[in-house]
Design a protein around this motif. Structure first.
Motif, short mmCIF file in Angstrom:
data_model
loop_
_atom_site.label_atom_id
_atom_site.label_comp_id
_atom_site.label_asym_id
_atom_site.label_seq_id
_atom_site.Cartn_x
_atom_site.Cartn_y
_atom_site.Cartn_z
N ARG A 15 0.85 -1.18 0.00
CA ARG A 15 0.00 0.00 0.00
C ARG A 15 0.89 1.23 0.00
NH1 ARG A 15 -5.06 1.71 0.67
NH2 ARG A 15 -5.46 3.69 1.75
N GLY A 16 0.51 2.25 -0.79
CA GLY A 16 1.30 3.46 -0.85
C GLY A 16 1.20 4.26 0.43
N LEU A 17 2.00 5.31 0.52
CA LEU A 17 1.98 6.17 1.71
C LEU A 17 1.96 7.64 1.30
CD1 LEU A 17 5.11 7.35 1.97
CD2 LEU A 17 5.53 5.11 2.93
N MET A 18 1.61 8.48 2.27
CA MET A 18 1.56 9.92 2.06
C MET A 18 2.71 10.52 2.86
SD MET A 18 -2.57 10.10 2.62
CE MET A 18 -2.80 11.84 2.31
N PHE A 19 3.74 10.94 2.16
CA PHE A 19 4.98 11.40 2.79
C PHE A 19 4.98 12.92 2.84
CE2 PHE A 19 9.68 11.87 3.00
CZ PHE A 19 9.94 10.99 4.05
N ILE A 20 4.83 13.46 4.04
CA ILE A 20 4.71 14.90 4.22
C ILE A 20 6.04 15.51 4.66
CG2 ILE A 20 3.62 16.74 5.56
CD1 ILE A 20 1.17 14.94 5.83
N LEU A 21 6.46 16.55 3.94
CA LEU A 21 7.61 17.35 4.34
C LEU A 21 7.12 18.75 4.68
CD1 LEU A 21 10.48 16.50 1.79
CD2 LEU A 21 10.34 15.84 4.19
N SER A 22 7.42 19.19 5.89
CA SER A 22 7.08 20.55 6.30
C SER A 22 8.32 21.22 6.87
CB SER A 22 5.98 20.55 7.37
OG SER A 22 4.79 19.99 6.90
N SER A 23 8.35 22.53 6.77
CA SER A 23 9.43 23.30 7.39
C SER A 23 9.08 24.77 7.29
CB SER A 23 10.77 23.04 6.68
OG SER A 23 10.87 23.79 5.49
N GLU A 41 11.80 7.12 -8.34
CA GLU A 41 10.73 7.05 -9.34
C GLU A 41 9.42 6.50 -8.77
OE1 GLU A 41 11.93 2.65 -11.18
OE2 GLU A 41 12.21 4.47 -12.38
N HIS A 42 9.45 6.02 -7.54
CA HIS A 42 8.25 5.43 -6.95
C HIS A 42 7.44 6.40 -6.10
CE1 HIS A 42 9.60 1.60 -8.44
NE2 HIS A 42 10.74 1.72 -7.79
N ILE A 43 7.86 7.66 -6.08
CA ILE A 43 7.08 8.66 -5.35
C ILE A 43 6.82 9.83 -6.29
CG2 ILE A 43 9.10 9.90 -4.41
CD1 ILE A 43 7.47 10.21 -1.79
N ARG A 44 5.65 10.40 -6.19
CA ARG A 44 5.34 11.56 -7.02
C ARG A 44 4.65 12.63 -6.20
NH1 ARG A 44 1.15 8.21 -10.27
NH2 ARG A 44 -0.87 8.84 -9.42
N MET A 45 4.77 13.84 -6.66
CA MET A 45 4.20 14.97 -5.94
C MET A 45 2.67 14.90 -5.99
SD MET A 45 5.98 17.40 -4.45
CE MET A 45 5.48 18.71 -3.34
N SER A 46 2.05 15.15 -4.86
CA SER A 46 0.60 15.25 -4.85
C SER A 46 0.19 16.47 -5.67
CB SER A 46 0.11 15.41 -3.40
OG SER A 46 -1.25 15.76 -3.38
N VAL A 47 -0.80 16.31 -6.53
CA VAL A 47 -1.26 17.40 -7.39
C VAL A 47 -2.53 17.99 -6.80
CG1 VAL A 47 -1.98 18.07 -9.71
CG2 VAL A 47 -0.27 16.27 -9.40
N SER A 48 -2.48 19.27 -6.48
CA SER A 48 -3.61 19.94 -5.85
C SER A 48 -4.56 20.54 -6.88
CB SER A 48 -3.11 21.06 -4.94
OG SER A 48 -2.31 20.55 -3.90
N LYS A 96 -9.49 13.91 -2.83
CA LYS A 96 -9.58 12.66 -2.09
C LYS A 96 -9.47 11.42 -2.98
CE LYS A 96 -12.77 12.74 1.00
NZ LYS A 96 -14.10 12.73 1.66
N SER A 97 -10.27 11.36 -4.04
CA SER A 97 -10.32 10.15 -4.87
C SER A 97 -8.98 9.88 -5.55
CB SER A 97 -11.43 10.27 -5.92
OG SER A 97 -11.20 11.38 -6.77
N HIS A 98 -8.32 10.92 -6.01
CA HIS A 98 -7.03 10.78 -6.70
C HIS A 98 -6.00 10.13 -5.78
CE1 HIS A 98 -3.60 11.78 -9.22
NE2 HIS A 98 -3.05 12.44 -8.22
N ILE A 99 -5.95 10.56 -4.54
CA ILE A 99 -4.97 10.03 -3.59
C ILE A 99 -5.34 8.61 -3.17
CG2 ILE A 99 -3.95 10.31 -1.30
CD1 ILE A 99 -2.96 12.33 -3.34
N ARG A 100 -6.58 8.38 -2.83
CA ARG A 100 -6.98 7.07 -2.34
C ARG A 100 -6.80 5.98 -3.39
NH1 ARG A 100 -12.25 8.55 1.50
NH2 ARG A 100 -11.00 9.04 3.36
N ASP A 101 -7.13 6.30 -4.64
CA ASP A 101 -6.93 5.33 -5.71
C ASP A 101 -5.45 5.00 -5.87
OD1 ASP A 101 -9.63 5.32 -6.15
OD2 ASP A 101 -9.57 6.55 -7.96
N GLY A 102 -4.61 6.02 -5.79
CA GLY A 102 -3.17 5.80 -5.92
C GLY A 102 -2.61 4.96 -4.79
N ASP A 104 -4.12 2.71 -3.02
CA ASP A 104 -4.55 1.32 -3.21
C ASP A 104 -3.67 0.61 -4.23
OD1 ASP A 104 -6.60 1.62 -1.40
OD2 ASP A 104 -8.14 2.00 -2.91
N GLU A 105 -3.14 1.36 -5.18
CA GLU A 105 -2.29 0.78 -6.22
C GLU A 105 -0.81 0.75 -5.83
OE1 GLU A 105 -3.16 3.24 -9.56
OE2 GLU A 105 -5.25 2.57 -9.72
#
Length: 218
Positions: A15-23, A41-48, A96-102, A104-105
């Motif tokens: 299952r994928g993960l949501m990797f948050i960077l804050s500063s 190559e296995h991580i991509r930026m969340s598109v808002s 929401k749907s874009h992230i959740r589908d990703g 799951d994949e």
């Protein structure tokens, strides 16, 4: 004898993960984010989704999903965002749907967001979220970095410094805190965190079948 070698080299389903960077501004999250995207190559930026006008060179679906305010407001009412905020008169939201589908994949997503967006994501997607906060080695060094950009006035830099201290006060709302005293060392630590989180048993959704196969009589 059972043959356990057929899928030995195949990656386990994960299952994928949501990797948050804050500063705070100037502490390095944008630089680290770019380095991570270039390396992995296995991580991509969340598109808002945004109501901000599309700028020259920006690509729909890659940089942002562009929309108008009325459509954005409908998406808020219909709870289509994991988190959203209004910044300088423009709205930004994570679909929401874009992230959740990703997820799951098995797709990993990188988020470059502040502590408020982090809280919203964590409240809704706790098991999928990894929170990393980057700190400057000192306020003096942070001020030096902001000044070295030579893009902001003295008043703007003073405002950024004040906001930085407010943002730093939320450091304890993160899973990991990394001091960015050297960009390469900081990047290495962030990579180590990502790799370790990918190996968490709860995210290795293919482990059950894999272990059952190992336990079959030979």
């Amino acid at each position: 004898m059972a043959d356990h070698t057929d899928n030995a080299d195949a990656p386990l389903q994960r299952r994928g993960l949501m990797f948050i960077l804050s500063s705070p501004s100037g502490a390095g999250k944008t630089t680290i984010s770019r380095m991570l995207l270039a390396r992995d190559e296995h991580i991509r930026m969340s598109v808002s989704v945004t109501t901000r006008p599309q700028r020259r060179g920006e690509i729909e679906g890659k940089d942002y999903f562009f929309t108008d305010r009325s459509r954005f407001d409908r998406m808020v009412e219909e709870r289509e965002f994991l988190e959203w905020a209004e910044v300088f008169g423009h709205c930004y939201g994570t679909p929401k749907s874009h992230i959740r589908d990703g997820l799951d994949e098995g797709q990993d997503f990188l988020f470059d967001i502040d502590w408020q967006g982090t809280q919203q994501l964590y409240q809704k997607m706790e098991r999928d979220v990894v929170r990393v906060f980057l700190l400057p080695p000192s306020l003096a060094e942070l001020h030096r970095r902001l000044t070295a950009r030579a893009t902001d006035s003295v008043d703007v830099i003073a405002g950024r410094m004040a906001r930085a201290q407010a943002e730093i006060s939320h450091w304890d709302g993160y899973d990991y805190v990394v001091i960015n005293d050297d960009i390469d060392r900081c990047f290495d630590k962030v990579v180590q965190i990502l790799e370790a989180e990918r190996q968490r048993r709860a995210r290795q959704t293919g482990l059950i079948g894999f272990v059952r196969d190992l336990m079959r009589p030979v």
